[in-house]
Structures are given as C-alpha cells and as structure tokens.
Design an enzyme around this catalytic site. Sequence first.
Site, PDB file in Angstrom:
ATOM      1  N   GLN A  90       0.834  -1.197   0.000  1.00 33.40           N
ATOM      2  CA  GLN A  90       0.000   0.000   0.000  1.00 33.40           C
ATOM      3  C   GLN A  90       0.873   1.253   0.000  1.00 33.40           C
ATOM      4  O   GLN A  90       0.380   2.345  -0.260  1.00 33.40           O
ATOM      5  CB  GLN A  90      -0.906   0.039   1.246  1.00 33.40           C
ATOM      6  CG  GLN A  90      -1.972  -1.036   1.280  1.00 33.40           C
ATOM      7  CD  GLN A  90      -2.727  -1.055   2.609  1.00 33.40           C
ATOM      8  OE1 GLN A  90      -2.725  -2.061   3.301  1.00 33.40           O
ATOM      9  NE2 GLN A  90      -3.381   0.035   2.981  1.00 33.40           N
ATOM     10  N   PHE A  95      -6.017  -4.069   3.377  1.00 35.70           N
ATOM     11  CA  PHE A  95      -6.764  -3.831   4.616  1.00 35.70           C
ATOM     12  C   PHE A  95      -5.898  -3.210   5.713  1.00 35.70           C
ATOM     13  O   PHE A  95      -6.190  -3.364   6.893  1.00 35.70           O
ATOM     14  CB  PHE A  95      -7.420  -5.129   5.117  1.00 35.70           C
ATOM     15  CG  PHE A  95      -8.315  -5.766   4.089  1.00 35.70           C
ATOM     16  CD1 PHE A  95      -9.505  -5.153   3.703  1.00 35.70           C
ATOM     17  CD2 PHE A  95      -7.951  -6.948   3.466  1.00 35.70           C
ATOM     18  CE1 PHE A  95     -10.316  -5.715   2.725  1.00 35.70           C
ATOM     19  CE2 PHE A  95      -8.764  -7.519   2.488  1.00 35.70           C
ATOM     20  CZ  PHE A  95      -9.948  -6.902   2.116  1.00 35.70           C
ATOM     21  N   GLU A 133       0.236  -1.574   4.641  1.00 33.80           N
ATOM     22  CA  GLU A 133       0.588  -0.150   4.683  1.00 33.80           C
ATOM     23  C   GLU A 133       2.056  -0.004   5.075  1.00 33.80           C
ATOM     24  O   GLU A 133       2.801   0.744   4.464  1.00 33.80           O
ATOM     25  CB  GLU A 133      -0.319   0.607   5.677  1.00 33.80           C
ATOM     26  CG  GLU A 133       0.033   2.091   5.754  1.00 33.80           C
ATOM     27  CD  GLU A 133      -0.906   2.925   6.628  1.00 33.80           C
ATOM     28  OE1 GLU A 133      -2.059   2.509   6.853  1.00 33.80           O
ATOM     29  OE2 GLU A 133      -0.479   4.003   7.068  1.00 33.80           O
ATOM     30  N   ARG A 174      -5.413   7.433  16.661  1.00 31.99           N
ATOM     31  CA  ARG A 174      -6.777   7.368  16.132  1.00 31.99           C
ATOM     32  C   ARG A 174      -7.742   6.734  17.143  1.00 31.99           C
ATOM     33  O   ARG A 174      -8.926   7.048  17.160  1.00 31.99           O
ATOM     34  CB  ARG A 174      -6.825   6.647  14.774  1.00 31.99           C
ATOM     35  CG  ARG A 174      -8.053   7.016  13.965  1.00 31.99           C
ATOM     36  CD  ARG A 174      -8.066   6.387  12.580  1.00 31.99           C
ATOM     37  NE  ARG A 174      -7.562   7.238  11.530  1.00 31.99           N
ATOM     38  CZ  ARG A 174      -8.263   8.186  10.893  1.00 31.99           C
ATOM     39  NH1 ARG A 174      -9.519   8.423  11.228  1.00 31.99           N
ATOM     40  NH2 ARG A 174      -7.724   8.881   9.928  1.00 31.99           N
ATOM     41  N   ARG A 228      -7.982  -1.690   8.746  1.00 29.12           N
ATOM     42  CA  ARG A 228      -9.237  -0.973   8.471  1.00 29.12           C
ATOM     43  C   ARG A 228      -9.879  -0.361   9.724  1.00 29.12           C
ATOM     44  O   ARG A 228     -10.409  -1.087  10.573  1.00 29.12           O
ATOM     45  CB  ARG A 228     -10.201  -1.942   7.804  1.00 29.12           C
ATOM     46  CG  ARG A 228     -11.256  -1.290   6.927  1.00 29.12           C
ATOM     47  CD  ARG A 228     -11.963  -2.372   6.141  1.00 29.12           C
ATOM     48  NE  ARG A 228     -12.809  -1.829   5.093  1.00 29.12           N
ATOM     49  CZ  ARG A 228     -13.418  -2.565   4.170  1.00 29.12           C
ATOM     50  NH1 ARG A 228     -13.268  -3.868   4.180  1.00 29.12           N
ATOM     51  NH2 ARG A 228     -14.159  -2.011   3.247  1.00 29.12           N
ATOM     52  N   GLU A 266     -13.104   2.712   5.150  1.00 25.01           N
ATOM     53  CA  GLU A 266     -13.058   2.145   6.497  1.00 25.01           C
ATOM     54  C   GLU A 266     -14.363   2.262   7.304  1.00 25.01           C
ATOM     55  O   GLU A 266     -14.719   1.344   8.031  1.00 25.01           O
ATOM     56  CB  GLU A 266     -11.931   2.806   7.305  1.00 25.01           C
ATOM     57  CG  GLU A 266     -10.552   2.485   6.778  1.00 25.01           C
ATOM     58  CD  GLU A 266      -9.507   3.422   7.364  1.00 25.01           C
ATOM     59  OE1 GLU A 266      -9.477   4.603   6.974  1.00 25.01           O
ATOM     60  OE2 GLU A 266      -8.742   2.962   8.216  1.00 25.01           O
TER      61      GLU A 266
HETATM   62  N1  MTE Z   1     -11.398  -2.954   0.192  1.00 25.69           N
HETATM   63  C1  MTE Z   1     -10.813  -3.991  -0.422  1.00 25.69           C
HETATM   64  N2  MTE Z   1     -11.527  -4.701  -1.312  1.00 25.69           N
HETATM   65  N3  MTE Z   1      -9.526  -4.345  -0.169  1.00 25.69           N
HETATM   66  C2  MTE Z   1      -8.771  -3.665   0.758  1.00 25.69           C
HETATM   67  O1  MTE Z   1      -7.607  -3.994   0.980  1.00 25.69           O
HETATM   68  N4  MTE Z   1      -8.694  -1.816   2.377  1.00 25.69           N
HETATM   69  C3  MTE Z   1      -9.482  -0.971   3.272  1.00 25.69           C
HETATM   70  C4  MTE Z   1     -10.578  -0.245   2.484  1.00 25.69           C
HETATM   71  N5  MTE Z   1     -11.310  -1.177   1.675  1.00 25.69           N
HETATM   72  C5  MTE Z   1      -9.372  -2.549   1.434  1.00 25.69           C
HETATM   73  C6  MTE Z   1     -10.706  -2.223   1.090  1.00 25.69           C
HETATM   74  C7  MTE Z   1      -8.687   0.021   3.970  1.00 25.69           C
HETATM   75  S1  MTE Z   1      -7.891  -0.414   5.366  1.00 25.69           S
HETATM   76  C8  MTE Z   1      -8.608   1.310   3.535  1.00 25.69           C
HETATM   77  S2  MTE Z   1      -7.743   2.467   4.388  1.00 25.69           S
HETATM   78  C9  MTE Z   1      -9.240   1.740   2.295  1.00 25.69           C
HETATM   79  O2  MTE Z   1      -9.944   0.707   1.642  1.00 25.69           O
HETATM   80  C10 MTE Z   1      -8.143   2.258   1.368  1.00 25.69           C
HETATM   81  O3  MTE Z   1      -8.630   2.652   0.153  1.00 25.69           O
HETATM   82  P1  MTE Z   1      -9.338   4.074  -0.086  1.00 25.69           P
HETATM   83  O4  MTE Z   1      -8.502   5.075   0.618  1.00 25.69           O
HETATM   84  O5  MTE Z   1      -9.344   4.188  -1.526  1.00 25.69           O
HETATM   85  O6  MTE Z   1     -10.708   3.975   0.534  1.00 25.69           O
HETATM   86  N1  HPA Z   2      -4.915   6.231   8.910  1.00 23.20           N
HETATM   87  C1  HPA Z   2      -4.336   5.252   8.221  1.00 23.20           C
HETATM   88  N2  HPA Z   2      -3.062   5.136   8.048  1.00 23.20           N
HETATM   89  C2  HPA Z   2      -2.285   6.055   8.612  1.00 23.20           C
HETATM   90  C3  HPA Z   2      -2.816   7.098   9.346  1.00 23.20           C
HETATM   91  C4  HPA Z   2      -4.209   7.199   9.499  1.00 23.20           C
HETATM   92  O1  HPA Z   2      -4.737   8.102  10.133  1.00 23.20           O
HETATM   93  N3  HPA Z   2      -1.797   7.832   9.781  1.00 23.20           N
HETATM   94  C5  HPA Z   2      -0.691   7.232   9.325  1.00 23.20           C
HETATM   95  N4  HPA Z   2      -0.976   6.167   8.614  1.00 23.20           N
HETATM   96 MO1  MOS Z   3      -6.293   1.418   6.026  1.00 19.35          MO
HETATM   97  S1  MOS Z   3      -6.063   0.639   7.887  1.00 19.35           S
HETATM   98  O1  MOS Z   3      -5.894   3.050   6.555  1.00 19.35           O
HETATM   99  O2  MOS Z   3      -4.925   0.844   5.228  1.00 19.35           O
END
Ligand code: MTE
Ligand code: HPA
Ligand code: MOS
Length: 767
Positions: free
Chosen positions: A204, A235, A239, A317, A349, A720
């Site tokens: 990520q 998920f 990261e 958070r 997430r 999330e």
């Molecule tokens: N959805 C799918 N299908 N796969 C994933 O890995 N990660 C989740 C969420 N939904 C995820 C998911 C998490 S932890 C986050 S932070 C957000 O998607 C990241 O993507 P976005 O910022 O585009 O919402």
């Molecule tokens: N959310 C998700 N990932 C992060 C954050 C947050 O607030 N800060 C640093 N990494």
């Molecule tokens: Mo989502 S836990 O911020 O990758």
Amino acid sequence: MTENRPNTVFSMTSKNIDAANHVTGRSLFVDDIPVRKGTLYAKVFGSPIAHGIIKNIDFSNAEKADGVVKIITATDIPGENQIGGIIPDEPLLAEKEVHFQGQPILIIVAKSEHAAEDALPLISVEINPLPIITDPQEAFKKGHFLHASRTFKIGNVDEAFKKCKYVFEGKADVNGQEHLYLETQGAYSYPLENENIKINSSTQGPTALQRTAAKVLGFPMHKIEVDVTRLGGGFGGKEDQATSWGVMVALASHLLKRPVKYVLHRMEDMRITGKRHPYSADFKIGLDKNYKILAYEATFYQNGGAAADLSPAVMERTLFHATNSYFAPNVKVTAHGCKTNLPPNTAFRGFGGPQGMFVIESAIDQAAKELDIDAHQIQQANLLQDGDEFPYGQIVQDSEAVNCWNEVSRKYNLEKIKSDISDFNENNPSLKKGMAMMPVCFGISFTNTMMNNARALVHVYSDGSVGVSTGAVEMGQGVNTKMLQVAAKIFGIDQNRIKIETTNTTRVANTSPSAASSTADLNGKALADACCQILNRLKKTAKQNLRLSDSASIEIINERIVADGNQTGLNWEQLIQVAFTTRVNLSAKGHYATPIIHFDKTKEKGHPFSYYTYGTAIIISIIDCIRGIYEIESVHVVHDFGTSMNRDIDLGQTEGGIVQGIGWMTMEELLYNDEGRLLSNALSTYKVPDIYSVPKEINVHFLNTDGPEDAIFKSKAVGEPPLMYGIGAYFSLRNAILAYNPNAVIPYDAPMTPEKVLMALYDKSES
Ligand code: MTE
Ligand code: HPA
Ligand code: MOS
C-alpha cells in the site's frame, strides 16, 4: 441490496474496471509476474522463540545445501539495518536480541522455493531465553512501552463525575484481527544497470518501501524504483508491513546481482506479520438524569507487539474516536502503547478507531444494563450535533449523526423491530433474538497532517488516448475505477480512452500510502488538478482554432467541443491533433494538499480531519440457545455517502466492511499461547465469515447529502467507516443472550465467539 437509485446532483456509476479480469483470472498479482531468467527465491529464517539473546547461529550446513546460493545475515547489510517507519526500533534482521516468534534473523536465497524451504531445518540457533510478555497490562506494569503515552481531554472529568446522577465503571477487552488479504505478502526485485533496483511489490506504500530499501542498501532513493500493479487486498496489513519483504528481495538482488522473489506462504504470513491491535481498557461514564453523558474517562492499553511499526498513529486514532458519534462535555482519554513479544501489530481498516469505539459502546451498554433501559436511549440522547466540540478541539459541522439515526429508525421501523423481537422472544423458549444500534462517526484524513497530500501525472497521447498515474494503489477498493471516472468526467471523454497506469515511484514520487480511506480524495483531487491544467490548454487551443474570442466558453461534452453552448465541428481527437501539431503541452502533473487541517501535538488540540463520515446501523441476531450457535440475521444501514460518485463500488465497500467488522466482533479469534506463538495460525483454526455466515440481509440506504468540497466530487470516503457497524453485532448478540439468561455475567470481551455465547447462556453467576 440497495434502494433509492440516484437522485443526486452529479451521479455516475461505472463498473469496477478490474471485475472482468478478476473473475477470469487475468489480473496480475506479484506471484503472477513472469519471472526473469536466473530468478532466485528468498525465505526468512525466523526466531523460534519470542524473546531472548542470540548466542550463536550456525547455518554452515544450510549454506552447503542443494540449491542454496547465499544466506544473508545482518552483517551483509550495506546500509542501515533498520525498517521502523515511525520510530527506528525494528531491524530488518535481528542481530543480538529477538523480540517475537518468527522475527527474521536470516534470509535464505536459493534457486527454488523448495530449496530455500528445505534449508530451514538445517539452521540451528542458540538463544538465551528472556521473559515473554503477551499481555499489554502486564507490559504496562513493567514499564515496557513502544512510544509515549498520550491523553486527550476536554472539560474537567473529576468535577463532572461529582455532578452526575449515574456513574458506571468497567473494563473492556477487544482482540486483534488477522488481515487475511487473499494475496499474501510478497515482492519481486531485479537489478537494473548502474546498481539500480526495481521492486514489484504488493504494498500500500510504494514510497515507504522505496525509502526503506534505499536506507538499508545505503542508496539514494532515486536508485530504487517501486512498481505496484494491484494488491489482492491490503486492509492496512500492507501499509507498513509490505516493506520488509520488498527490502529483503532488493537486498538479495543487490548482493547477488540476480532477480529475487519472495511470496509468503499463508501460514508464514499469518505467523510473522502483525495484526489489528488488541486493546484492554478501563472506562468510567457519568450520565445526568436525561442520560446525557456528562463525563467519560478511559484508559487504553494498546498491545503493540515487539516494535512500534504504525502503533503510535493507530493509538492516536483510538483517542480521536474514543467518543465515537457522541458528544460529551468532559472527557479524559489516555492511551499507552505497550510493548509485548508478539509480531508488531499494525494498521487494519479503521486504524485503532474501532477499538476506541468498542470501549465507549461497552460503557454505554453497561450503563444501560444497570439502569435497565435500552442502550439506544443513551446512544440517541448523545449524538453529535453541529457546534459540539470533540475532545481534541475540532468543532462539529454538517453532522449527519442525528439524520442517519432518525432515517434508519424510520425507514426500517425501529419500534416494530423491537416489538417483533420481544414477541419472538416470548414465544420461543430456545431461540432468542437480539438487536443493537451502532452509530458511527469516522474522521477522514491521515491523522498526521503532513501525509494529506498527493500527486498525479497525466499524459494525453497524440491519438487522444490518455495515461493516468497517481499515487493511489488499487487493492480491491476500486480506486482505479474512481480515478478513471475523474479523468473521464473532467476531459468529457469516453472512459475507454483512459488507462490507469501502475503505481510507480518514478512517475509519482513521495506518495503517502493508500490508506486512511483518503486515497480517492487525495489522489483524485491531484488528478483533477492535472486534468484541469491540460483541459485549460485545450480550451485555449480550441478557441484559437475556431477563431473564437477569449471570453467564449468552451466545454467538452461526450468528446465534442462545445462553444458557448453550441456544438462545433471539432471533436476530442481532432482537438488533440491540433494541440499536438501546434506544440501544446499535453502532459501535466497535479498536486493536492488538504486545506484547513492542522493539529498541535503539544496541546493535543486542532482540526485534524477534513470531514467526517456518519451512519447508523441496526443489527439483528438470533441465537440457538441449546447449541450456542448464532446468525446475524440482518443489518440495516443508513450511511452518509455525500454525493456518491460510484454507488456500486461504495455499496461493495459498505457490505465488505460490515462483514469484515462482524467477523472481527464474532468469529475471528486470534490466540497466542504464553510463549507468544500464534495458535490460530491457519484457516482451520482462524475462522472468517463465509457465504454461510454473512448476514442473510444487508440493506444499505444511501443518505444523499451534498457532501464536502474536499471529498472528490463531493463523494465521501468510504473505505473504512462501514467496518465499525460490525461492532453492533457484538452488542446484538449480547442482548440475545440476556433474553435467554437475564442473569448472565458477560464481560465486555470481543469477539463473541460461539463458545463464549454458549458459556454465557448457561452462566450461573449472580450479577
Ligand atoms: N477494500 C478492499 N476490497 N480491499 C482492501 O484492501 N482496504 C481498506 C478499504 N477497503 C481494502 C478495502 C482500507 S484499510 C482502507 S484504508 C481503504 O480501503 C483504502 O482505500 P481508499 O482510501 O481508496 O478507501
Ligand atoms: N490512517 C491510516 N493510516 C495512517 C494514518 C491514518 O490516520 N496515519 C498514518 N498512517
Ligand atoms: Mo487502512 S487501515 O488506513 O490501510
């Protein structure tokens, strides 16, 4: 299932561009990349015990084994042996001390995966054991911290508790969660000329990997190129924790001048990688006679594992979301980042928010039980309203908390649900139903202000096709489809003309990870900036070409150039040709930095979030009280999407989040033994929701709000927040148990596994 099709100002739907390739097996994940000639395979030799001092390592036999090319130790590292992202407390390879089972000590590099695997038992290591701690409160008592404790406060809780009509104190524990991305962690790297290295990674955070690989190899960052096609899920688990595998293969490539691949096996991944943080907490809640929360106090013990990883940010958070969707004038919440001998826990997430919310929901539930009222009476009385102040100083604006609550109660007829459940429970001796409401308020932005920015690079080619690069990583959440929509909408062209390129550090640099639900907002805004720059140049070109005055208004609608509302003879392809031949710049890079947000850590006050996402769920469960087995019958949600730019994707995110949240709260049970060894280390012992256990019914109602300017096309971040509706499943089950055994003493201790349900149904202790 969804109702009320769009009646929004701007609405678009677009099929996920990955769907066809996913279902036909054509999508490329790291393990699908055709390997280059001479590719070698890496494998970690990890610590067999959770804590100790390394006395001796003997890998002489392994080194001589068939197919083994090299065994890499910490001494082979040319740069720094350090991969800690926030705090430099984590070596890539252990040198003297080991802190968790499976902690990487050596990297075996062999001609095949099997050869690497076969060499593992030939390695022996002598470790003088040290005491193992797996419990965060024990770590706290011994003073083992990963990072500084923090407190957020508003008002004066001590004074306020004295004025409360009711005060309740309790404890809540919430377990972690395995990410179980379908694609395990992995990376593939190969040397380029001049000692440059390219890494294909399932990460990520491409920039985090680039930065760390450069540090470990002793290189400037520009010598490392990281490329990400897509992830089979992240998920949060990728990261920060995709970094080490990428660094390992890069290190091996550098030392051996060969391509090197490492894709973890499922059990290896489950055993070594960190998870959602378990937390223990103590809480105290005080109410007035109208059930208004006058004071809330909580102390959180975060189980961080053996290294800081993202724990400081996750803990932050937890504090931000400690009051969930409620206003309380007097709050004091403290969190301690405790160091234990488990694999370093990491983003998942919700990023600590869900744990904070579970604790206040437990406090409210306990208060309700002791007052003999429904928890939702307390919940409803305290929902956030405009003008309310969070403990960290941000003032609530455009709260949808009450709207979502009212709408879900009205639409799904809360009163009827309640009376149906009580009728059902009266008429069924061995089946009992329970219900819970779960409001959610989730802050959108990285809590670390600095990270809230993004860049994009757009090329329009001379044939009118478009290539888009951003820092966004596609991990199943549909961000590539959203990026496609942004470019198509701004250019006014067909989506088929646009290609979303891989995420690559040479095209888009210094990216924040795709996380915090902010990927589409940040990268979409940056992309919009780049597209608008090119569009403005094209409009000027059109005016010149059509000999129109400077003040003429030009639009591109469905690929036709429209001037002052009238169709012209020019279309997109022709305009691009004109621009190309007249030497107009058809490329642009865009940038976006979220405005307004700020946070002062010395005061623990500020305005950290761009906006909030709200919603409320009603979760209904049913228990077979003879067997202790249960089902989540239905989840009804009213969720504030703003002006959803892609209802199919947003619905998918909502349903997926709900199911993942329910899994965390009910059946997914991480178990470590006292030696710090993961017992639930396979899918036979770690249960995740499957098609049979997902709720029979999930209704998601889109609350169509205008949506904030800083959300891309006013479409609110969705990744999330829906996960936290799953918390309601815990309380729903709790209520069903109490309908059968009103005297059951049930500690607030998630997940609510079938075993725990059965025990509670027949619990004989007097409350
Ligand atoms: N959805 C799918 N299908 N796969 C994933 O890995 N990660 C989740 C969420 N939904 C995820 C998911 C998490 S932890 C986050 S932070 C957000 O998607 C990241 O993507 P976005 O910022 O585009 O919402
Ligand atoms: N959310 C998700 N990932 C992060 C954050 C947050 O607030 N800060 C640093 N990494
Ligand atoms: Mo989502 S836990 O911020 O990758």
